[in-house]
Design a protein around this motif. Structure first.
Motif, mmCIF file in Angstrom:
data_model
loop_
_atom_site.group_PDB
_atom_site.id
_atom_site.type_symbol
_atom_site.label_atom_id
_atom_site.label_comp_id
_atom_site.label_asym_id
_atom_site.label_seq_id
_atom_site.Cartn_x
_atom_site.Cartn_y
_atom_site.Cartn_z
ATOM 1 N N GLN A 205 0.823 -1.218 0.000
ATOM 2 C CA GLN A 205 0.000 0.000 0.000
ATOM 3 C C GLN A 205 0.858 1.270 0.000
ATOM 4 O O GLN A 205 0.422 2.313 -0.492
ATOM 5 N N VAL A 206 2.069 1.176 0.525
ATOM 6 C CA VAL A 206 3.004 2.309 0.377
ATOM 7 C C VAL A 206 3.374 2.417 -1.108
ATOM 8 O O VAL A 206 3.344 3.506 -1.702
ATOM 9 N N ALA A 207 3.651 1.280 -1.712
ATOM 10 C CA ALA A 207 4.091 1.276 -3.121
ATOM 11 C C ALA A 207 3.016 1.833 -4.058
ATOM 12 O O ALA A 207 3.323 2.523 -5.025
ATOM 13 N N VAL A 208 1.757 1.554 -3.737
ATOM 14 C CA VAL A 208 0.676 2.015 -4.622
ATOM 15 C C VAL A 208 0.237 3.449 -4.278
ATOM 16 O O VAL A 208 -0.605 4.039 -4.960
ATOM 17 N N GLY A 209 0.845 4.009 -3.217
ATOM 18 C CA GLY A 209 0.583 5.414 -2.873
ATOM 19 C C GLY A 209 -0.564 5.618 -1.893
ATOM 20 O O GLY A 209 -0.951 6.750 -1.608
ATOM 21 N N LYS A 210 -1.097 4.552 -1.335
ATOM 22 C CA LYS A 210 -2.198 4.709 -0.373
ATOM 23 C C LYS A 210 -1.670 5.066 1.018
ATOM 24 O O LYS A 210 -2.373 5.667 1.818
ATOM 25 N N LEU A 211 -0.444 4.652 1.331
ATOM 26 C CA LEU A 211 0.164 4.968 2.624
ATOM 27 C C LEU A 211 1.489 5.669 2.367
ATOM 28 O O LEU A 211 2.138 5.438 1.343
ATOM 29 N N LYS A 212 1.869 6.565 3.295
ATOM 30 C CA LYS A 212 3.012 7.439 3.062
ATOM 31 C C LYS A 212 4.350 6.714 3.182
ATOM 32 O O LYS A 212 5.201 6.816 2.315
ATOM 33 N N GLU A 213 4.528 6.006 4.306
ATOM 34 C CA GLU A 213 5.818 5.339 4.515
ATOM 35 C C GLU A 213 5.655 4.160 5.459
ATOM 36 O O GLU A 213 4.721 4.118 6.257
ATOM 37 N N LEU A 214 6.591 3.238 5.364
ATOM 38 C CA LEU A 214 6.587 2.077 6.257
ATOM 39 C C LEU A 214 7.254 2.460 7.567
ATOM 40 O O LEU A 214 8.312 3.092 7.562
ATOM 41 N N ALA A 215 6.643 2.074 8.684
ATOM 42 C CA ALA A 215 7.335 2.168 9.973
ATOM 43 C C ALA A 215 7.973 0.809 10.218
ATOM 44 O O ALA A 215 7.282 -0.203 10.262
ATOM 45 N N VAL A 216 9.285 0.794 10.332
ATOM 46 C CA VAL A 216 10.001 -0.456 10.620
ATOM 47 C C VAL A 216 10.049 -0.591 12.145
ATOM 48 O O VAL A 216 10.659 0.236 12.831
ATOM 49 N N PHE A 217 9.377 -1.635 12.654
ATOM 50 C CA PHE A 217 9.230 -1.779 14.108
ATOM 51 C C PHE A 217 10.491 -2.341 14.757
ATOM 52 O O PHE A 217 10.574 -3.515 15.047
ATOM 53 N N GLY A 218 11.469 -1.482 14.970
ATOM 54 C CA GLY A 218 12.688 -1.863 15.687
ATOM 55 C C GLY A 218 13.814 -2.246 14.754
ATOM 56 O O GLY A 218 13.603 -2.992 13.792
ATOM 57 N N ASP A 219 15.016 -1.666 15.042
ATOM 58 C CA ASP A 219 16.198 -2.067 14.251
ATOM 59 C C ASP A 219 17.338 -2.487 15.159
ATOM 60 O O ASP A 219 18.502 -2.417 14.780
ATOM 61 N N ASP A 220 16.944 -2.893 16.391
ATOM 62 C CA ASP A 220 17.975 -3.309 17.349
ATOM 63 C C ASP A 220 17.785 -4.754 17.816
ATOM 64 O O ASP A 220 18.160 -5.119 18.922
ATOM 65 N N TYR A 221 17.163 -5.572 16.961
ATOM 66 C CA TYR A 221 17.078 -7.004 17.274
ATOM 67 C C TYR A 221 18.407 -7.669 16.910
ATOM 68 O O TYR A 221 19.171 -7.143 16.080
ATOM 69 N N ASN A 222 18.628 -8.835 17.511
ATOM 70 C CA ASN A 222 19.837 -9.588 17.203
ATOM 71 C C ASN A 222 19.623 -10.392 15.907
ATOM 72 O O ASN A 222 19.423 -11.608 15.930
ATOM 73 N N THR A 223 19.612 -9.669 14.783
ATOM 74 C CA THR A 223 19.381 -10.298 13.474
ATOM 75 C C THR A 223 20.371 -9.716 12.472
ATOM 76 O O THR A 223 21.146 -8.818 12.815
ATOM 77 N N VAL A 224 20.285 -10.142 11.245
ATOM 78 C CA VAL A 224 21.233 -9.756 10.203
ATOM 79 C C VAL A 224 21.415 -8.231 10.083
ATOM 80 O O VAL A 224 22.521 -7.733 9.951
ATOM 81 N N ASP A 225 20.299 -7.479 10.167
ATOM 82 C CA ASP A 225 20.410 -6.015 10.063
ATOM 83 C C ASP A 225 19.662 -5.305 11.205
ATOM 84 O O ASP A 225 19.368 -4.120 11.114
#
Ligand code: UFG
Length: 339
Positions: A205-225
């Motif tokens: 829905q962000v891609a089709v322009g219905k929503l402005k931007e994605l909120a990424v819920f957390g970037d401090d998990y113990n994962t690849v990024d």
């Protein structure tokens, strides 16, 4: 075989009917359309060129449900009908217990009365809670963190008790990881009410322009990024898993549980970038706080399904994104987009 599909107008149900038709099964649907639309069934019929017999009511309606079993010779039930929004389940737990638990108990009572003792049940990787490690196999400890998850776990336990009391039942419990994507035709797909809770529909829905931007819920998990990792599985692979489960049912092999996943994990940012490649544009995102109840990583060990069901996911992340994007662009308002 004649299969009664509860919740057949929904996202996974509608894709499953197409695979059932391909495998020459007759399909009857009962769905109250509380979170789905009849248009999906119309399009399923158009894709598969076969009719679906449709009953518009809830599995909670015992008398009407009995009517289906009286007028049709049902061999097996595939039970999808349930509420599935985690946040809503926290706010309205009784709504979830009533619909999901009472609905399942009512269905099982009616099946028992009509001596139909074959069922494939939609469970979820949510029953693994915060797993001790990944990949997750079916023998992992079970725990849940919200009422929605608890209904899935309770329904699994109810099925186990039913089987313990009467081993004439044949039960396959399928634990889905994260279903995404859509049918190749672009005619059926996921059509969430309001703002999507789940990642892939939000991104599209962000891609089709219905929503402005994605909120990424957390970037401090113990994962690849640092962002959450999940096992995204193409809904058509998942749908085909039900056809494989039906074969297991006819072997008379009691109660069996399978993970349906790809065995590969993708982070939120990896998923976003795969979608950008599919739609050919950069998508806006911002990092936001973690979402309550989320876990770092969740992906399946899908070997048991491969060994015992001869089933394996074959569609990769690129295909999941391309198919989700086709559905979204062809139907920006979901099924309300019309013909
Ligand atoms: N995410 C975002 N932004 C969003 C939405 C999601 O960053 O706007 C992240 C989440 O934090 C998570 C990942 O994207 O790391 C996937 O989130 P989803 O909501 O798409 O899926 P979940 O894994 O949280 O939950 C899904 C289903 C549940 C089911 C569970 C089983 O929604 O019903 O998988 O594992 F129980």
């Amino acid at each position: 075989m004649t299969i009664l599909v509860t919740g057949g107008a929904g996202y996974i149900g509608s894709h499953t009917i197409i695979e059932l038709h391909k495998a020459n099964h007759e399909v009857i649907v009962v769905d109250d359309l509380s979170n789905s639309s009849k248009e999906s069934l119309k399009r399923v019929e158009e894709i598969s060129g076969k009719q679906v017999k449709f009953y518009n009511f809830s599995v909670l309606n015992k008398d009407k449900l009995k009517g289906i079993f009286k007028t049709n010779k049902i061999d097996t039930v595939i039970h999808f009908a349930a509420f599935k929004a985690v946040g809503e389940s926290v706010a309205f737990p009784l709504k979830y217990y009533h619909n999901n638990i009472s609905g399942t108990v009512t269905l099982l009572e009616v099946m028992s009365e009509f001596n139909v003792k074959n069922i494939v049940f939609s469970s979820s990787a949510t029953v693994y809670g915060d797993p001790a490690r990944v990949p997750i196999d079916e023998s992992f400890a079970l725990s849940v963190t919200n009422p929605y998850g608890r209904t899935k776990l309770m329904m699994e336990e109810i099925l186990q008790d039913v089987y313990r009391a009467d081993n004439k039942w044949n039960i396959v419990i399928l634990r889905y990881f994260n279903p995404v994507g859509a049918h190749k035709s672009g005619r059926i797909g996921e059509d969430p009410n309001g703002i999507p809770n789940n990642l892939m529909p939000f991104i599209s829905q962000v891609a089709v322009g219905k929503l402005k931007e994605l909120a990424v819920f957390g970037d401090d998990y113990n994962t690849v990024d640092g962002t959450g990792v999940r096992d995204y599985i193409h809904v058509v692979d998942l749908a085909y898993g039900h056809v494989s489960a039906l074969k297991k049912i006819t072997d008379n092999s009691g109660l069996n549980i399978y993970n349906l996943g790809t065995g590969k994990g993708y982070s939120v940012l990896e998923t976003l970038h795969a979608f950008e490649a599919a739609c050919g544009k950069k998508l806006k995102y911002k990092v936001a706080p973690r979402r309550a109840g989320d876990i770092a990583s969740c992906y399946a060990l899908p070997d048991k399904a491969k060994r015992e069901l001869d089933w394996q996911a074959t569609r990769n992340m690129e295909e999941m994104c391309i198919d989700a994007w086709r559905w979204q662009t062809n139907n920006p308002e979901g099924y309300k987009s019309g013909k």
